[in-house]
Enzyme design. Structure first.
Site, short mmCIF file in Angstrom:
data_model
loop_
_atom_site.label_atom_id
_atom_site.label_comp_id
_atom_site.label_asym_id
_atom_site.label_seq_id
_atom_site.Cartn_x
_atom_site.Cartn_y
_atom_site.Cartn_z
N HIS A 180 27.36 140.07 37.68
CA HIS A 180 27.28 141.17 36.72
C HIS A 180 28.63 141.84 36.57
CE1 HIS A 180 26.94 143.32 40.55
NE2 HIS A 180 27.40 144.38 39.90
N HIS B 117 35.23 144.03 36.18
CA HIS B 117 35.35 142.79 36.94
C HIS B 117 33.98 142.34 37.44
CE1 HIS B 117 35.29 145.86 40.11
NE2 HIS B 117 34.76 144.91 40.87
#
Length: 197
Positions: free
Chosen positions: A150, A62
């Site tokens: 990220h 995620h």
């Protein structure tokens, strides 16, 4: 052996057990591709340097939009409610995200996370983070402007030079408020909000 002195107010705080954060999750196919890449990255690293990194499972991949804190003994209801109020106020259209490079959040010589990052393809995530941040600030939650979009692929990895990777791309149609059971590798969805701007 002498007894340890006990001074009121100086006892160690209990360790955190619960985390709270907003996240964006990839679709199942994209997550599976990223997990496969993470496993290959770990295998290549082990072969090259003998370091055994730990790849993240597909269902845990995620983007953390905003970490709201780690807490001992459960999540504070007032923080959860403030987060939900802030999320409802966010108005934004769905967008496409693309991560096209692998990099390291490790600091030499220590081991750390290997991550997917991007440039132009992560602007939508930055905009969503900024909108959420503004809404949280209005609800009295301390601002935190630190945000590097990220996806963490693996932990315990040596430092690597940023390099191109096969793009991981998906349509972001919602974001979620997540309860993390710290140390138990379990995330619970508390609420989801569609992007319908």
């Amino acid at each position: 052996m002498p007894e340890q002195l006990w001074l009121p107010g100086l006892e160690a705080p209990p360790p955190p057990t619960d985390g709270l954060f907003f996240a964006v999750y990839p679709d199942a196919n994209t997550a599976a591709g990223m997990a496969k890449f993470a496993q290959q990255l770990c295998a290549d690293t082990r072969e090259r340097s003998g370091v055994r990194g730990k790849a993240i499972a597909a269902n845990h991949l995620h983007v953390t939009l905003r970490h709201l804190g780690n807490f001992a003994g459960g999540l504070p209801a007032d923080v959860v409610e403030a987060a939900k109020r802030a999320a409802v106020a966010v108005s934004m259209a769905p967008f496409t995200v693309e991560f096209d490079a692998v990099a390291s959040f490790a600091k030499r010589p220590r081991l750390g996370p290997a991550v997917l990052v991007g440039e132009h393809g992560v602007r939508g995530l930055q905009a969503l983070h900024d909108a959420l941040e503004a809404s949280l600030r209005e609800d009295g939650i301390e601002p935190d402007a630190r945000f590097t979009p990220h996806v963490t692929l693996a932990y315990g990895m040596p430092w690597i030079e940023r390099r191109p990777a096969e793009p991981a791309c998906w349509n972001v149609r919602e974001f979620a408020l997540m309860h993390s059971l710290l140390g138990r590798t379990k995330h619970i969805v508390l609420a989801r909000w569609p992007l319908v701007g």
